[in-house]
Design a protein around this motif. Structure first.
Motif, short mmCIF file in Angstrom:
data_model
loop_
_atom_site.label_atom_id
_atom_site.label_comp_id
_atom_site.label_asym_id
_atom_site.label_seq_id
_atom_site.Cartn_x
_atom_site.Cartn_y
_atom_site.Cartn_z
N LEU A 169 0.86 -1.08 -0.09
CA LEU A 169 -0.01 0.04 0.01
C LEU A 169 0.99 1.24 0.07
O LEU A 169 0.84 1.96 -0.94
CB LEU A 169 -1.07 -0.05 1.41
CG LEU A 169 -1.59 1.21 1.49
CD1 LEU A 169 -2.55 1.50 0.41
CD2 LEU A 169 -2.44 1.34 2.96
N LYS A 207 1.18 4.24 -2.64
CA LYS A 207 0.95 5.71 -2.18
C LYS A 207 2.25 6.61 -2.44
O LYS A 207 2.13 7.88 -2.11
CB LYS A 207 0.36 5.98 -0.68
CG LYS A 207 -1.01 5.19 -0.64
CD LYS A 207 -2.02 5.98 -1.41
CE LYS A 207 -3.18 5.17 -1.38
NZ LYS A 207 -4.36 6.12 -2.12
N ASP A 215 -8.20 -1.51 6.51
CA ASP A 215 -9.01 -0.73 5.41
C ASP A 215 -7.89 0.35 4.76
O ASP A 215 -7.43 0.96 5.15
CB ASP A 215 -9.90 0.23 6.20
CG ASP A 215 -10.79 0.88 4.89
OD1 ASP A 215 -10.30 1.62 3.91
OD2 ASP A 215 -12.18 1.18 4.96
N THR A 225 -7.68 2.49 2.57
CA THR A 225 -7.86 4.14 2.32
C THR A 225 -7.78 4.80 3.72
O THR A 225 -6.95 5.67 4.12
CB THR A 225 -9.18 4.47 2.15
OG1 THR A 225 -9.50 3.80 0.85
CG2 THR A 225 -9.61 5.93 2.14
N GLU A 226 -8.00 3.92 4.95
CA GLU A 226 -7.85 4.55 6.38
C GLU A 226 -6.45 4.57 6.78
O GLU A 226 -5.98 5.35 7.32
CB GLU A 226 -8.60 3.45 7.30
CG GLU A 226 -8.62 3.98 8.77
CD GLU A 226 -9.32 3.08 9.76
OE1 GLU A 226 -9.25 3.37 10.79
OE2 GLU A 226 -9.71 2.06 9.35
N ASP A 268 -3.92 4.79 4.74
CA ASP A 268 -3.38 6.06 4.07
C ASP A 268 -3.44 7.33 4.83
O ASP A 268 -2.88 8.20 4.97
CB ASP A 268 -3.72 6.02 2.60
CG ASP A 268 -3.02 7.47 2.04
OD1 ASP A 268 -1.92 7.55 2.31
OD2 ASP A 268 -3.87 7.87 1.17
N LEU A 269 -4.68 7.54 5.14
CA LEU A 269 -5.10 8.93 5.97
C LEU A 269 -4.69 8.87 7.14
O LEU A 269 -4.29 10.11 7.56
CB LEU A 269 -6.93 8.87 5.95
CG LEU A 269 -7.76 9.00 4.68
CD1 LEU A 269 -9.16 8.93 4.84
CD2 LEU A 269 -7.33 10.37 3.94
#
Length: 544
Positions: A31, A35, A120, A122-123, A125-126
């Motif tokens: 991941l 990114k 998750d 996306t979570e 990365d955020l």
């Protein structure tokens, strides 16, 4: 400390991933690579965390809680000593245990956020982005605080230095004020004492019952008192010139041997009258003793030092002279007097300072002689110092560059002026331009035997008119400071119609540049007040 991350370059942050499950490592590294994170360091053995932490100095740690050998809580305990408490190092806990107890324990151990399994993406990365941004802001705030503390420290140091400087200035000002008060009190004493002798004995001269011997004694005391006061005034003028930068240097041929001999001859009667002996030492032959220097300043320096030696020596002897060392002359004035204490040796050359500054001191003087001598020595390119021991005497030394005259020169001797008989037909017409009545009377009496006619003017305008109407005047004694028109302007106007008239400037100013200004205005010569009879006679014989 690791260099702070730039806001636009978070992707270069160092990320340490600690998880014993390789599958979790692969998911997270994959991941992060997608990114765009460039510095990802995965590790499955928690026992290697400390060494890797010190090597890469991560910006964020992704830490699993449940691992063999060392769990996440133990790893956080090991990491705490490696960074200061005020350092913000985000630890993002990876856990499948989402109970409140587990979260509280993780937060207490140093965790800043949580990622629950399964992830998750996306979570992930955020949360990583938010924590890195928070770290960046924290580092920027720390740097600003450091800069602010540095500025505060710098200003505190400057303020401290300013306060110290002000304290030093205050101390110096108080010392200067004390010294000036002592100096002014001394000046008042030194001026009033001879004035008392002059005015008091001048008044006694009016007593009708005085014998001739008493009258001569009083006149002698008046003369001594006048000389003492003139010396004080000359010292004050000299130190004022030095302080204001008006004191110049006039280099000419100077015969050092002749100066030494003259000073010895001049002071010998006074020294022997005090029961002392005085001797001198010249080491150069006559031809080698002619150097280029300021003759008047050499005389003033040696005179000041010899006078000091006489003043502070009650028994024994005084010796002065010089020796040649390489390219300079080293002068000395040695005495067997009272000596100077070591602490006073440091200040005797300062202005307004004396060996004793109290009102009970035993020696007269303004305390300016040594400071004037020091200034003169330094003007001539030398240095001055003193060696002394209490009760055994003092030796003052000063050096001067040894610059000799390379061309053959004729050394002229001073001519002793003898009284001559003045024939009536050779007497002069003299104009005295003087606004002070006392000075005018003294001048009239001084030139009376030379004159057949004396004209008098009280200002420059009258002087010009008298010269215009009496073209056969031989000599003008021109005061410089007069009302309506000064002596400079009067001389310039007289020169417009009479180029041959002898004009001698006479002034009480006697400051640097007065002689030059007088010559530029058209005067033939210059004499300073108080005018001595022998100096005036020299001028009379020089021009007539």
């Amino acid at each position: 400390m690791k260099k702070p991350m730039e806001n636009s370059n978070l992707k270069n942050a160092s990320i340490l991933i600690v998880d014993d499950e390789q599958a979790n490592i692969d998911i997270l590294t994959g991941l992060l690579e997608i990114k765009g994170y460039n510095n990802v360091y995965p590790i499955t053995d928690p026992r290697l965390v400390l060494s890797l932490f010190q090597e890469i100095k991560p910006d964020i740690i992704l830490l699993d809680l449940m691992m063999p050998h060392l769990n996440g809580f133990q790893v956080m305990e090991q990491l705490k000593p490696l960074f200061p408490e005020n350092t913000y190092l985000p630890i993002l806990v990876l856990t499948a245990d989402v109970t409140a107890e587990s979260k509280l324990r993780a937060l207490a151990g140093g965790a800043k956020d949580f990622l629950t399994k399964p992830f998750d993406l996306t979570e992930v990365d955020l949360r990583i982005t938010n924590l890195l941004q928070t770290r960046l802001l924290h580092i920027q705030l720390q740097n600003q605080n450091v800069r602010l503390e540095e500025k505060v420290l710098e200003r505190t140091i400057r303020l401290r230095d300013t306060i110290i400087a002000l304290e030093i200035s205050k101390t110096k000002a108080e010392e200067s004020d004390r010294l000036k008060s002592a100096f002014l009190a001394n000046m008042s004493h030194e001026i009033r004492t001879p004035m008392n002798g002059i005015l008091g004995f001048a008044e006694l001269l009016n007593e009708p019952d005085l014998t001739g011997e008493q009258r001569q004694d009083y006149i002698k005391i008046i003369g001594i008192s006048g000389t003492r006061m003139l010396n004080i005034i000359n010292d004050i003028i000299s130190i004022s010139k030095i302080e204001s930068g008006q004191m110049g240097v006039s280099i000419s041929e100077t015969n050092i041997n002749e100066q030494i001999l003259y000073i010895h001859t001049f002071f010998k009667p006074e020294v022997e009258q005090n029961g002392l002996q005085i001797s001198f030492r010249n080491t150069l032959p006559a031809r080698g003793s002619i150097i280029k220097t300021d003759r008047e300043k050499i005389y003033a320096i040696l005179s000041n030092l010899v006078k000091n030696a006489i003043k502070f020596t009650k028994a024994g002897s005084i010796e002065f002279g010089y020796e040649k060392n390489d390219n300079h002359l080293q002068f000395f004035v040695s005495d067997t007097g009272i000596g100077i204490s070591p602490e006073k040796q440091q200040i005797v050359f300062e202005r307004f300072r004396q060996g004793s500054e109290s009102l009970t001191r035993n020696y007269e003087g303004a305390g300016l002689g040594l400071s004037i001598s020091k200034a003169y020595v330094e003007m001539l390119g030398g240095k001055i110092w003193v060696d002394s021991e209490i009760g055994k005497g003092s030796t003052f030394y000063f050096t001067l560059p040894y610059h000799t005259q390379t061309e053959d020169k004729i050394v002229t001797k001073n001519v002793v002026l003898a009284d001559v008989e003045i024939k009536p037909e050779s007497k002069l017409k003299i104009l005295i331009a003087e606004d002070d009545q006392g000075s005018e009377i003294l001048l009239s009496l001084a030139v009376e035997k030379f004159s057949k006619n004396i004209f008098k003017a009280r200002n420059g305008i009258e002087a010009v008119e008298i010269c215009r109407n009496n073209t056969d005047i031989d000599l003008v004694l021109m005061d410089i400071k007069m009302p309506e028109m000064d002596g400079y302007e009067a001389t310039r106007r007289i020169r417009q119609f009479n180029k041959d008239l002898v004009i001698v400037a006479q002034t009480a100013f006697a400051l640097t540049g007065d002689r030059e200004r007088a010559m530029e205005a058209g005067c033939n010569d210059y004499i300073s007040k108080p005018i001595k009879k022998d100096k005036l006679m020299e001028l009379m014989q020089k021009y007539f």
